[in-house]
Design an enzyme around this catalytic site. Sequence first.
Site, PDB file in Angstrom:
ATOM      1  N   GLY A   1      -2.248   0.302  -0.624  1.00  0.00           N
ATOM      2  CA  GLY A   1      -2.277  -1.124  -0.873  1.00  0.00           C
ATOM      3  C   GLY A   1      -2.506  -1.883   0.434  1.00  0.00           C
ATOM      4  O   GLY A   1      -3.098  -1.354   1.395  1.00  0.00           O
ATOM      5  N   SER A   2      -1.971  -3.062   0.494  1.00  0.00           N
ATOM      6  CA  SER A   2      -2.248  -3.938   1.637  1.00  0.00           C
ATOM      7  C   SER A   2      -1.684  -3.418   2.947  1.00  0.00           C
ATOM      8  O   SER A   2      -2.058  -3.903   4.011  1.00  0.00           O
ATOM      9  CB  SER A   2      -1.685  -5.329   1.368  1.00  0.00           C
ATOM     10  OG  SER A   2      -2.300  -5.853   0.217  1.00  0.00           O
ATOM     11  N   THR A   3      -0.765  -2.455   2.901  1.00  0.00           N
ATOM     12  CA  THR A   3      -0.247  -1.919   4.162  1.00  0.00           C
ATOM     13  C   THR A   3      -1.374  -1.272   4.955  1.00  0.00           C
ATOM     14  O   THR A   3      -1.303  -1.133   6.168  1.00  0.00           O
ATOM     15  CB  THR A   3       0.856  -0.868   3.914  1.00  0.00           C
ATOM     16  OG1 THR A   3       0.320   0.202   3.126  1.00  0.00           O
ATOM     17  CG2 THR A   3       2.047  -1.472   3.193  1.00  0.00           C
ATOM     18  N   PHE A   4      -2.430  -0.869   4.237  1.00  0.00           N
ATOM     19  CA  PHE A   4      -3.573  -0.231   4.883  1.00  0.00           C
ATOM     20  C   PHE A   4      -4.367  -1.219   5.737  1.00  0.00           C
ATOM     21  O   PHE A   4      -5.155  -0.837   6.586  1.00  0.00           O
ATOM     22  CB  PHE A   4      -4.471   0.379   3.791  1.00  0.00           C
ATOM     23  CG  PHE A   4      -5.519   1.320   4.304  1.00  0.00           C
ATOM     24  CD1 PHE A   4      -5.170   2.498   4.971  1.00  0.00           C
ATOM     25  CD2 PHE A   4      -6.876   1.047   4.117  1.00  0.00           C
ATOM     26  CE1 PHE A   4      -6.147   3.373   5.434  1.00  0.00           C
ATOM     27  CE2 PHE A   4      -7.854   1.921   4.575  1.00  0.00           C
ATOM     28  CZ  PHE A   4      -7.484   3.090   5.238  1.00  0.00           C
ATOM     29  N   LYS A   5      -4.124  -2.508   5.473  1.00  0.00           N
ATOM     30  CA  LYS A   5      -4.899  -3.542   6.173  1.00  0.00           C
ATOM     31  C   LYS A   5      -4.683  -3.483   7.675  1.00  0.00           C
ATOM     32  O   LYS A   5      -5.534  -3.881   8.465  1.00  0.00           O
ATOM     33  CB  LYS A   5      -4.533  -4.931   5.624  1.00  0.00           C
ATOM     34  CG  LYS A   5      -5.102  -5.169   4.232  1.00  0.00           C
ATOM     35  CD  LYS A   5      -4.600  -6.471   3.620  1.00  0.00           C
ATOM     36  CE  LYS A   5      -5.172  -6.648   2.207  1.00  0.00           C
ATOM     37  NZ  LYS A   5      -4.513  -7.752   1.505  1.00  0.00           N
TER      38      LYS A   5
END
Lengths: 619, 382
Positions: A318-322
């Site tokens: 999810g957005s943690t990959f950003k």
Amino acid sequence: MQRDGDRQKLFTRRTALLAGGKLVLLSTLVGRMYHLQVLESERYATLADENRINIRLLSPPRGRIVDRFGVPVAVNQQNHRVVLVPKDAEPIKATLDALGAIINIGEAERRRILREAGRRRSFIPITVRENLSWEEVARIEVNTPDLPGVMIDVGRSRHYPHGESIASVLGYVAAVSEEEIDGDPLLQLPGFRIGKTGIEKVYDRALRGTGGSSQVEVNAVGRVIKEIERQEGQPGTEVTLTLDMELQELASRRLAGESAAAVVLDVHTGDVLAMVSTPGFDPNAFNRGLGAEQWKALISNPRAPLVNKAVAGQYAPGSTFKMVVALAALEKGVITPASRIFCSGSLKVGKAEFHCWKRGGHGDVDLTKGITQSCDVYFYEIARRTGIDRIAAMARKFGLGQVLGVDVPGEVAGLVPTREWKQATIGGTWHLGETLIAGIGQGPILVTPLQLAVMTARIVNGGFAVEPHVTRDIVDRKGALPRDRGGFESLGVSPRHLDLVRRGTDGVVNDPLGTARRAHIAEPGFEMGGKTGTVQVRRITKAEREKGVRKNEDLPWKERDHAVFVGYAPVHAPRYAAAVVVEHGGGGSKVAAPIAHDLLLATQRRHPVQAAAVVRGGG
Amino acid sequence: MDEFGLNRSEMTLRQKVWHIHWMFVLLLCATAGIGFAMLYSAAGGNFDPWASRQMIRFSAGLAMLVAVAVIDVRLWLRYAYAIYFLALALLTAVEVGGSVGMGAQRWIDLGVITIQPSEVMKLALVLALARFFHVTRIEDVNRFVYMIPPLVMVVAPAALVLRQPDLGTALMLMMVGGAMFFVAGIRLWKFAAVGVAGLASVPVVWQFLREYQQQRVLTFFNPESDPLGAGYHIIQSKIALGSGGLFGRGFQQGTQSSLNFLPEKQTDFIFTMLAEEWGLVGGLTLLGLYLLLLVYGIAISLRCRNHFGRLVGVGVTTTFFLYVFINIAMVMGLIPIVGVPLPLISYGGTAMLVVLLGFGLLMGVYVHRDVAIGRRGVDEEP
């Protein structure tokens, strides 16, 4: 009388012959005796000893496992069991009745005992019940005169005082199976227990110790008469974990009721302070022997209690990959911290339209805002500019898509997709749209909670390839044997860029507009930074989007979003990293971030950051 | 009443007792003493349950020996056939309604004591054959018609005993019979003929044997084929013997016997136990005692002036020899295991009784050595 004279002569002659014959026969006896007792005496003496001497293996006590403060988490308990020697317990049924009046013996157990008594040799004791309480032991002892052939036997059994909360890391011990038998004679011992998973399995050799031996004289039916010689074995080595049991318990409590995993990590040393996977299981039940129904329940539970989700659960980040995407973009130079991208709520690429989570859009977005408010459009764009292979390379640097080598079994690699990967597995070319999706941590990317924690740790520790581990050192009698903890290599990522990303994650929690603002740590000095993530499990169709997305709570559990949060603290001199994944928990900010808040706050309180430890070689 | 000159009593009771071969009796006591020691050891250093009872039996047996010894030998001659037929009747009776013990019908329970007619028969046969050959002229001994009665005397009880089934006793009866035929002057080629016939009849006899007996014979030829089953006895016995070595493992130190690897250690396998604990030296000592008893027995037979006494002496001595040889050869793995006890040593009443009664007869022969008995019972030389 003349006739009698003839008769007597003949008689005398014949008797002499007969006596001679007897003498010859007696001589053969003497010859045989000489042969057996003089010529072959040694051989038969050896055979006699082989008959008489029985070598028994003594099983050494299994090494303890303790947490980083020496709190025991796996110990050996005295196991009082009541055994019955069928030979002395005749009639067995009556003896069992008498025993049944004192302690509870189930109908199934009773049948098993009678079956075993029928099958085995009558002097071999049969275990009636294990793990007797003191009270039960006392009651049996008092009634001994009425219970012939019934004895109390003290053995050792593994006990996990903290039960479920650490089960997924420790694993459990159980009876040796056929394929596990190696050269170690200990494994052949009846009732010997071997580590089946977790730390118990990884360090089984050290924990097991070496067996001693006892030479005993036995009689023809195998009953021991006396001990001739005894050689003590080597007790198992004590294993010290890096885990902090208090934190572990806290994490376990916070995740209770969910199918979830959490990892807390020291960003400089790689010490895992807590690693929890829920629902857990009772490791003591395995030692007692699991019933078929209990086992079936564990195996068929959709929330997979036997899987250590911290290392074996795979989720889209999810957005943690950003954070990784931002670093890849900065390193490639396609953006600067000041680069602005306009978010209108969606991004059109060709015919496809990619939506931001915020329908109205974020307006002008720079790096910090992009991270803080987790703007999807910003990351679609920078992912497009960076390209999937660059993103994948950066993800790998930070520990994703590979086995990290933590000393807990069952670790999986996850998946970081590349063009090549798609060609090789699914086939076909990589589409730009897939890059965009990957930019927000969705699509085929799979990571484990441990990888998320390591990724966070490597970002906030200044770009060092810290590696996680759950054991600190293995201590045996001879003293400490510290494992090699060499300095970790630099990942070669610009500290400035890392700092920029870290600043963005600071805002996620501490900026009033940050996605995890509600989970910020108010206590000065203990503030955390982090990044939320909400992972779509099901695809949202266009029709649904137009009708209005259903609320997560209204969906069946299996279709709800995964809640993800990675965090670290203290925010300005990070020492601890945490990753929390709650399966089908909903939004990362709402569900996962508060848990990380609690964990990081507690970690800092229990392990005050020392100034010296924080500063660790730069660049 | 003067058929065998019984009305003449040349000796007083006191004289008779005085004439008993007391050196021989002393040797008996010494041998029995070794037996008591072994039974004491077999019970793990206890007089109970075996040694004490054996001592009582031996004492009783010794009294009977003296009693038998003073009875005029002519009385035995007169009642020899009667005793034989009584024994044969008892043997037939066990065949019909004896109690079953140890897998074989061997005992008659008389309430007070149990009688094993096959053991009684061992002495009865000796007496009957001695009488037959005593009254038969030397010229007639080898005549065919005269050979039939003694052959029947041997074969009838042997066949009954074999049916019980007790291979050891049957063989002993036949061998004792053979020995008496031999010293009575039967020609050697006839023994050869019987031997050939015997070999030819092996397949027939084999049919008579019970399965466990067949098994024992088969196991004898290859004991290792079944180390925990039928071969167990022989293997463990050889191990015990061999491990005894020259001087043995010491009194009560035999591991094979004290740890029960040795089966039947207080009865049939007592020699093994002795050899384990006292080694070759102990074994040879016992054999030496037996040899002395045999030498005295033969000397007594040769010295006797009446043919009946000579034959009884040889018969008794041979019976004793066969007990000793068969038992020791069997525990050393030289012959198959047939349940024959070691005389004077093995625990058990019947064998002790037979041996002491037999020696009582032998002593009787010795006491009455100078009593000449005519072929028809008439004193030809006063």
